[in-house]
Design a protein around this motif. Structure first.
Motif, PDB file in Angstrom:
ATOM      1  N   UNK A  28       0.859  -1.171   0.000  1.00 28.32           N
ATOM      2  CA  UNK A  28       0.000   0.000   0.000  1.00 28.32           C
ATOM      3  C   UNK A  28       0.900   1.227   0.000  1.00 28.32           C
ATOM      4  N   UNK A  29       0.310   2.370  -0.247  1.00 28.89           N
ATOM      5  CA  UNK A  29       1.052   3.623  -0.247  1.00 28.89           C
ATOM      6  C   UNK A  29       0.457   4.515   0.827  1.00 28.89           C
ATOM      7  N   UNK A  30       1.321   5.085   1.663  1.00 28.95           N
ATOM      8  CA  UNK A  30       0.884   6.010   2.702  1.00 28.95           C
ATOM      9  C   UNK A  30       1.817   7.208   2.708  1.00 28.95           C
ATOM     10  N   UNK A  31       1.239   8.388   2.567  1.00 26.22           N
ATOM     11  CA  UNK A  31       2.015   9.635   2.521  1.00 26.22           C
ATOM     12  C   UNK A  31       3.116   9.585   1.459  1.00 26.22           C
ATOM     13  N   UNK A  32       2.779   9.010   0.336  1.00 22.86           N
ATOM     14  CA  UNK A  32       3.710   8.958  -0.780  1.00 22.86           C
ATOM     15  C   UNK A  32       4.783   7.899  -0.686  1.00 22.86           C
ATOM     16  N   UNK A  33       4.800   7.120   0.386  1.00 25.15           N
ATOM     17  CA  UNK A  33       5.807   6.072   0.558  1.00 25.15           C
ATOM     18  C   UNK A  33       5.180   4.693   0.340  1.00 25.15           C
ATOM     19  N   UNK A  34       5.798   3.883  -0.504  1.00 24.54           N
ATOM     20  CA  UNK A  34       5.280   2.520  -0.689  1.00 24.54           C
ATOM     21  C   UNK A  34       5.711   1.631   0.476  1.00 24.54           C
ATOM     22  N   UNK A  35       4.822   0.768   0.889  1.00 24.24           N
ATOM     23  CA  UNK A  35       5.104  -0.234   1.924  1.00 24.24           C
ATOM     24  C   UNK A  35       4.804  -1.586   1.311  1.00 24.24           C
ATOM     25  N   UNK A  36       5.793  -2.485   1.345  1.00 20.78           N
ATOM     26  CA  UNK A  36       5.633  -3.826   0.772  1.00 20.78           C
ATOM     27  C   UNK A  36       6.255  -4.817   1.736  1.00 20.78           C
ATOM     28  N   UNK A  37       5.542  -5.893   2.015  1.00 14.94           N
ATOM     29  CA  UNK A  37       6.072  -6.918   2.915  1.00 14.94           C
ATOM     30  C   UNK A  37       5.531  -8.281   2.516  1.00 14.94           C
ATOM     31  N   UNK A  38       6.366  -9.290   2.653  1.00 17.05           N
ATOM     32  CA  UNK A  38       5.937 -10.662   2.436  1.00 17.05           C
ATOM     33  C   UNK A  38       5.153 -11.105   3.665  1.00 17.05           C
ATOM     34  N   UNK A  39       3.960 -11.623   3.449  1.00 16.78           N
ATOM     35  CA  UNK A  39       3.090 -12.032   4.552  1.00 16.78           C
ATOM     36  C   UNK A  39       2.575 -13.443   4.305  1.00 16.78           C
ATOM     37  N   UNK A  40       2.199 -14.111   5.391  1.00 17.90           N
ATOM     38  CA  UNK A  40       1.507 -15.384   5.261  1.00 17.90           C
ATOM     39  C   UNK A  40       0.108 -15.103   4.738  1.00 17.90           C
ATOM     40  N   UNK A  41      -0.476 -16.068   4.052  1.00 15.97           N
ATOM     41  CA  UNK A  41      -1.794 -15.864   3.450  1.00 15.97           C
ATOM     42  C   UNK A  41      -2.661 -17.080   3.716  1.00 15.97           C
ATOM     43  N   UNK A  42      -3.860 -16.823   4.225  1.00 12.25           N
ATOM     44  CA  UNK A  42      -4.836 -17.889   4.429  1.00 12.25           C
ATOM     45  C   UNK A  42      -6.146 -17.482   3.774  1.00 12.25           C
ATOM     46  N   UNK A  43      -7.009 -18.451   3.616  1.00 10.60           N
ATOM     47  CA  UNK A  43      -8.337 -18.212   3.070  1.00 10.60           C
ATOM     48  C   UNK A  43      -9.328 -18.467   4.198  1.00 10.60           C
ATOM     49  N   UNK A  44     -10.149 -17.480   4.495  1.00 10.04           N
ATOM     50  CA  UNK A  44     -11.144 -17.625   5.554  1.00 10.04           C
ATOM     51  C   UNK A  44     -12.517 -17.400   4.949  1.00 10.04           C
ATOM     52  N   UNK A  45     -13.216 -18.477   4.675  1.00 16.83           N
ATOM     53  CA  UNK A  45     -14.545 -18.418   4.065  1.00 16.83           C
ATOM     54  C   UNK A  45     -14.545 -17.599   2.778  1.00 16.83           C
ATOM     55  N   UNK A  46     -13.560 -17.827   1.923  1.00 17.97           N
ATOM     56  CA  UNK A  46     -13.491 -17.146   0.644  1.00 17.97           C
ATOM     57  C   UNK A  46     -12.902 -15.750   0.690  1.00 17.97           C
ATOM     58  N   UNK A  47     -12.460 -15.321   1.853  1.00 14.14           N
ATOM     59  CA  UNK A  47     -11.870 -13.992   2.011  1.00 14.14           C
ATOM     60  C   UNK A  47     -10.378 -14.147   2.290  1.00 14.14           C
ATOM     61  N   UNK A  48      -9.510 -13.526   1.483  1.00 12.58           N
ATOM     62  CA  UNK A  48      -8.070 -13.615   1.775  1.00 12.58           C
ATOM     63  C   UNK A  48      -7.746 -12.893   3.085  1.00 12.58           C
ATOM     64  N   UNK A  49      -6.871 -13.516   3.879  1.00 10.04           N
ATOM     65  CA  UNK A  49      -6.445 -12.930   5.154  1.00 10.04           C
ATOM     66  C   UNK A  49      -4.927 -13.012   5.216  1.00 10.04           C
ATOM     67  N   UNK A  50      -4.289 -11.871   5.478  1.00 11.50           N
ATOM     68  CA  UNK A  50      -2.832 -11.800   5.606  1.00 11.50           C
ATOM     69  C   UNK A  50      -2.451 -11.907   7.072  1.00 11.50           C
ATOM     70  N   UNK A  51      -1.383 -12.661   7.354  1.00 12.13           N
ATOM     71  CA  UNK A  51      -0.853 -12.796   8.713  1.00 12.13           C
ATOM     72  C   UNK A  51       0.352 -11.879   8.833  1.00 12.13           C
ATOM     73  N   UNK A  52       0.314 -10.997   9.815  1.00 12.94           N
ATOM     74  CA  UNK A  52       1.420 -10.066  10.022  1.00 12.94           C
ATOM     75  C   UNK A  52       1.942 -10.221  11.436  1.00 12.94           C
ATOM     76  N   UNK A  53       3.264 -10.320  11.591  1.00 17.70           N
ATOM     77  CA  UNK A  53       3.816 -10.370  12.947  1.00 17.70           C
ATOM     78  C   UNK A  53       3.659  -9.010  13.623  1.00 17.70           C
ATOM     79  N   UNK A  54       3.575  -9.027  14.937  1.00 15.09           N
ATOM     80  CA  UNK A  54       3.358  -7.806  15.705  1.00 15.09           C
ATOM     81  C   UNK A  54       4.492  -6.799  15.517  1.00 15.09           C
TER      82      UNK A  54
END
Length: 158
Positions: A28-54
């Motif tokens: 995503x982009x916030x205040x003109x800065x791109x943020x990109x991170x590799x995340x775990x991905x699961x499917x929850x009832x047809x909805x993609x859900x990303x896992x992010x460490x704290x």
């Protein structure tokens, strides 16, 4: 089939690829800065859900994006050697944190079923009403080595 006919994935193919791919790039982009991170991905009832460490920098930056429900993107690839194609899916959606006990329990169960470790302090980011687009792209053969006659010649200093 012509390769151009096979370039687009159907929505069902996109959903199937997302359901079995364990990781993706969240961006995503916030205040003109791109943020990109590799995340775990699961499917929850047809909805993609990303896992992010704290301790993830992107998780902290997401708080400014989630409140106004700005769009985020998730992109994942599936490399299939047999037919020499890469299938790629991009999801654009409005994010929301999963905070309810039942939702968290379901996310942890889905992560465990996929073989992903969801630490107790993991954050789960649901991608609501996702817009999916997918492409199938042929792998290109490696560049051939230049023959000795075609190799660039070194300049000789005089």
């Amino acid at each position: 089939m012509d390769r151009s006919e096979r370039s687009a994935l159907t929505e069902q193919e996109c959903r199937e690829l997302l359901a079995r791919t364990p990781a993706a790039r969240l961006s995503f982009v916030h205040r003109g800065c791109p943020h990109i991170e590799l995340v775990g991905l699961i499917d929850l009832d047809g909805e993609p859900v990303a896992l992010l460490p704290d301790d993830s920098d992107i998780a902290r930056a997401l708080t400014a994006v989630i409140s106004p429900r700005r769009l985020v993107a998730v992109q994942t690839d599936d490399l299939t050697e047999v037919d020499r194609w890469v299938r790629s899916v991009t999801v654009v959606a409005r994010p929301r944190w999963i905070v309810g006990v039942d939702g968290l329990r379901a996310c942890r169960h889905a992560a465990a079923a996929r073989g992903l470790h969801a630490a107790l302090d993991a954050w789960f980011l649901a991608l609501t009403n996702p817009a999916l687009s997918g492409r199938r792209t042929a792998l290109r053969a490696a560049q051939p080595r230049l023959a000795a006659a075609q190799a660039p010649k070194r300049a000789v200093a005089r």
